[in-house]
Scaffold this active site. Structure first.
Site, PDB file in Angstrom:
ATOM      1  N   GLU A  63      -9.835   5.289  -5.289  1.00  0.00           N
ATOM      2  CA  GLU A  63      -8.810   5.786  -4.690  1.00  0.00           C
ATOM      3  C   GLU A  63      -8.153   6.547  -5.861  1.00  0.00           C
ATOM      4  OE1 GLU A  63      -6.253   4.304  -1.491  1.00  0.00           O
ATOM      5  OE2 GLU A  63      -4.816   4.491  -3.173  1.00  0.00           O
ATOM      6  N   ASP A 112      -6.132  -4.290   1.426  1.00  0.00           N
ATOM      7  CA  ASP A 112      -6.623  -3.762   0.170  1.00  0.00           C
ATOM      8  C   ASP A 112      -8.347  -3.772   0.496  1.00  0.00           C
ATOM      9  OD1 ASP A 112      -4.115  -3.774  -1.675  1.00  0.00           O
ATOM     10  OD2 ASP A 112      -4.464  -5.495  -0.481  1.00  0.00           O
ATOM     11  N   ASP A 146     -10.012   0.064  -4.354  1.00  0.00           N
ATOM     12  CA  ASP A 146      -8.783   0.168  -3.973  1.00  0.00           C
ATOM     13  C   ASP A 146      -7.853  -0.401  -4.996  1.00  0.00           C
ATOM     14  OD1 ASP A 146      -6.572   1.422  -2.390  1.00  0.00           O
ATOM     15  OD2 ASP A 146      -6.264  -0.645  -1.598  1.00  0.00           O
TER      16      ASP A 146
END
Length: 179
Positions: free
Chosen positions: A68, A141, A7
Protein backbone atom coordinates in the site's frame (compact mmCIF):
# COMPACT_ATOMS: atom_id res chain seq x y z
CA UNK A 1 0.83 -15.05 -10.84
CA UNK A 2 1.51 -15.23 -7.10
CA UNK A 3 1.43 -11.92 -5.21
CA UNK A 4 2.23 -11.06 -1.62
CA UNK A 5 0.12 -8.09 -0.55
CA UNK A 6 1.43 -5.99 2.35
CA UNK A 7 -0.73 -3.56 4.32
CA UNK A 8 2.07 -1.81 6.24
CA UNK A 9 1.82 -0.86 9.88
CA UNK A 10 4.11 -0.91 12.90
CA UNK A 11 1.71 -2.65 15.29
CA UNK A 12 -0.12 -4.79 12.72
CA UNK A 13 1.38 -5.36 9.27
CA UNK A 14 -1.15 -7.29 7.20
CA UNK A 15 0.17 -9.92 4.80
CA UNK A 16 -1.71 -12.02 2.29
CA UNK A 17 -0.78 -14.17 -0.68
CA UNK A 18 -3.12 -14.60 -3.64
CA UNK A 19 -2.54 -16.67 -6.74
CA UNK A 20 -4.24 -16.39 -10.11
CA UNK A 21 -4.62 -14.33 -13.26
CA UNK A 22 -7.03 -11.60 -14.29
CA UNK A 23 -10.33 -12.96 -15.54
CA UNK A 24 -10.08 -16.27 -13.68
CA UNK A 25 -11.01 -17.32 -10.14
CA UNK A 26 -8.34 -16.38 -7.60
CA UNK A 27 -7.00 -18.49 -4.75
CA UNK A 28 -5.92 -17.33 -1.31
CA UNK A 29 -2.65 -19.05 -0.47
CA UNK A 30 -2.17 -17.52 2.98
CA UNK A 31 -3.16 -14.57 5.14
CA UNK A 32 -1.97 -13.18 8.44
CA UNK A 33 -0.54 -10.29 10.39
CA UNK A 34 3.00 -9.54 11.52
CA UNK A 35 2.59 -7.98 14.97
CA UNK A 36 4.95 -5.91 17.08
CA UNK A 37 4.46 -4.58 20.63
CA UNK A 38 3.52 -0.90 20.70
CA UNK A 39 5.89 -0.28 23.62
CA UNK A 40 8.95 -1.82 21.94
CA UNK A 41 11.80 0.33 20.62
CA UNK A 42 11.33 1.35 16.97
CA UNK A 43 14.43 -0.45 15.68
CA UNK A 44 13.33 -3.72 17.27
CA UNK A 45 9.85 -3.33 15.78
CA UNK A 46 11.29 -2.82 12.30
CA UNK A 47 13.51 -5.89 12.69
CA UNK A 48 10.48 -7.93 13.78
CA UNK A 49 8.55 -6.76 10.70
CA UNK A 50 11.52 -7.64 8.50
CA UNK A 51 11.73 -11.13 10.01
CA UNK A 52 8.00 -11.64 9.53
CA UNK A 53 8.06 -10.49 5.89
CA UNK A 54 11.12 -12.67 5.22
CA UNK A 55 9.26 -15.71 6.60
CA UNK A 56 6.32 -15.01 4.28
CA UNK A 57 8.68 -14.61 1.31
CA UNK A 58 10.48 -17.87 2.20
CA UNK A 59 7.28 -19.82 2.69
CA UNK A 60 5.18 -18.53 -0.22
CA UNK A 61 7.75 -17.53 -2.89
CA UNK A 62 5.70 -14.73 -4.51
CA UNK A 63 6.54 -13.41 -7.97
CA UNK A 64 5.48 -9.87 -7.00
CA UNK A 65 5.00 -7.85 -3.84
CA UNK A 66 2.21 -5.27 -3.73
CA UNK A 67 2.49 -2.67 -0.97
CA UNK A 68 0.00 0.00 0.00
CA UNK A 69 1.33 3.40 -1.03
CA UNK A 70 1.61 5.62 2.03
CA UNK A 71 -0.62 8.64 1.72
CA UNK A 72 -0.74 11.83 3.74
CA UNK A 73 -2.55 11.38 7.01
CA UNK A 74 -3.48 13.90 9.66
CA UNK A 75 -1.45 11.97 12.23
CA UNK A 76 2.20 12.40 11.19
CA UNK A 77 3.38 9.79 13.70
CA UNK A 78 1.06 7.16 12.19
CA UNK A 79 2.11 8.09 8.67
CA UNK A 80 5.79 7.78 9.61
CA UNK A 81 5.30 4.33 11.14
CA UNK A 82 3.36 3.19 8.09
CA UNK A 83 6.09 4.52 5.79
CA UNK A 84 8.80 2.79 7.81
CA UNK A 85 6.97 -0.57 7.71
CA UNK A 86 6.35 -0.06 3.98
CA UNK A 87 10.05 0.54 3.38
CA UNK A 88 10.93 -2.68 5.22
CA UNK A 89 8.60 -4.70 2.97
CA UNK A 90 10.03 -3.07 -0.17
CA UNK A 91 13.59 -3.70 1.03
CA UNK A 92 12.89 -7.38 1.71
CA UNK A 93 11.46 -7.84 -1.79
CA UNK A 94 14.21 -5.82 -3.49
CA UNK A 95 16.90 -7.81 -1.71
CA UNK A 96 15.50 -10.93 -3.41
CA UNK A 97 14.94 -9.27 -6.79
CA UNK A 98 11.16 -9.49 -6.49
CA UNK A 99 9.37 -6.64 -8.28
CA UNK A 100 7.42 -4.29 -6.00
CA UNK A 101 4.27 -2.39 -6.96
CA UNK A 102 2.72 0.39 -4.91
CA UNK A 103 -1.05 0.86 -4.94
CA UNK A 104 -3.02 3.65 -3.27
CA UNK A 105 -5.83 2.77 -0.86
CA UNK A 106 -8.45 4.24 -3.20
CA UNK A 107 -7.01 2.30 -6.17
CA UNK A 108 -7.24 -0.95 -4.20
CA UNK A 109 -10.79 -0.24 -3.01
CA UNK A 110 -11.89 0.65 -6.54
CA UNK A 111 -10.33 -2.51 -7.99
CA UNK A 112 -11.94 -4.80 -5.42
CA UNK A 113 -15.32 -3.14 -4.76
CA UNK A 114 -15.86 -0.80 -7.68
CA UNK A 115 -15.69 2.26 -5.40
CA UNK A 116 -12.56 4.07 -4.27
CA UNK A 117 -14.50 5.22 -1.19
CA UNK A 118 -15.51 1.76 0.04
CA UNK A 119 -15.28 1.15 3.78
CA UNK A 120 -13.45 -1.70 5.53
CA UNK A 121 -16.63 -3.80 5.77
CA UNK A 122 -17.24 -3.54 2.01
CA UNK A 123 -13.64 -4.51 1.24
CA UNK A 124 -13.85 -7.46 3.64
CA UNK A 125 -17.13 -8.62 2.12
CA UNK A 126 -15.74 -8.50 -1.43
CA UNK A 127 -12.52 -10.29 -0.43
CA UNK A 128 -14.64 -13.02 1.14
CA UNK A 129 -16.69 -13.34 -2.02
CA UNK A 130 -13.82 -13.11 -4.53
CA UNK A 131 -11.70 -15.70 -2.72
CA UNK A 132 -14.68 -17.90 -1.79
CA UNK A 133 -13.94 -17.71 1.95
CA UNK A 134 -16.37 -18.63 4.72
CA UNK A 135 -15.77 -15.32 6.56
CA UNK A 136 -13.81 -12.10 6.08
CA UNK A 137 -10.17 -12.34 7.22
CA UNK A 138 -9.55 -10.66 10.58
CA UNK A 139 -8.21 -8.22 11.48
CA UNK A 140 -8.99 -5.77 8.65
CA UNK A 141 -5.24 -5.40 7.98
CA UNK A 142 -5.20 -9.01 6.76
CA UNK A 143 -8.17 -8.43 4.43
CA UNK A 144 -6.49 -5.25 3.14
CA UNK A 145 -3.33 -7.22 2.32
CA UNK A 146 -5.39 -9.68 0.25
CA UNK A 147 -7.11 -6.75 -1.47
CA UNK A 148 -3.68 -5.35 -2.42
CA UNK A 149 -2.65 -8.69 -3.93
CA UNK A 150 -5.92 -8.95 -5.89
CA UNK A 151 -5.60 -5.36 -7.11
CA UNK A 152 -2.13 -6.10 -8.42
CA UNK A 153 -3.17 -9.31 -10.18
CA UNK A 154 -6.03 -7.51 -11.90
CA UNK A 155 -4.18 -4.30 -12.76
CA UNK A 156 -0.66 -5.53 -13.56
CA UNK A 157 -1.40 -6.70 -17.13
CA UNK A 158 -2.86 -3.32 -18.11
CA UNK A 159 -0.09 -1.42 -16.34
CA UNK A 160 2.54 -3.52 -18.12
CA UNK A 161 0.95 -2.81 -21.51
CA UNK A 162 0.88 0.92 -20.70
CA UNK A 163 4.54 0.92 -19.66
CA UNK A 164 5.49 -0.93 -22.85
CA UNK A 165 3.52 1.56 -24.98
CA UNK A 166 5.17 4.53 -23.25
CA UNK A 167 8.62 2.98 -23.71
CA UNK A 168 7.91 2.26 -27.39
CA UNK A 169 6.65 5.81 -27.92
CA UNK A 170 9.76 7.24 -26.24
CA UNK A 171 12.02 5.02 -28.35
CA UNK A 172 10.24 6.05 -31.56
CA UNK A 173 10.41 9.72 -30.56
CA UNK A 174 14.15 9.39 -29.96
CA UNK A 175 14.66 7.72 -33.34
CA UNK A 176 12.73 10.53 -35.02
CA UNK A 177 14.97 13.18 -33.45
CA UNK A 178 18.23 11.48 -34.35
CA UNK A 179 17.33 10.48 -37.90
Amino acid sequence: MRVLGVDPGLTRCGVGVVEGVAGRPLTMVGVGVVRTPADAELGRRLVAIEQGIEQWLDEHRPEFVAVERVFSQHNVRTAMGTAQASAVAMLCAARRGIPVALHTPSEVKAAVTGSGRADKAQVGAMITRLLRLSAPPRPADAADALALAICHIWRAPAQNRLQQAVALHAANATKGRTA
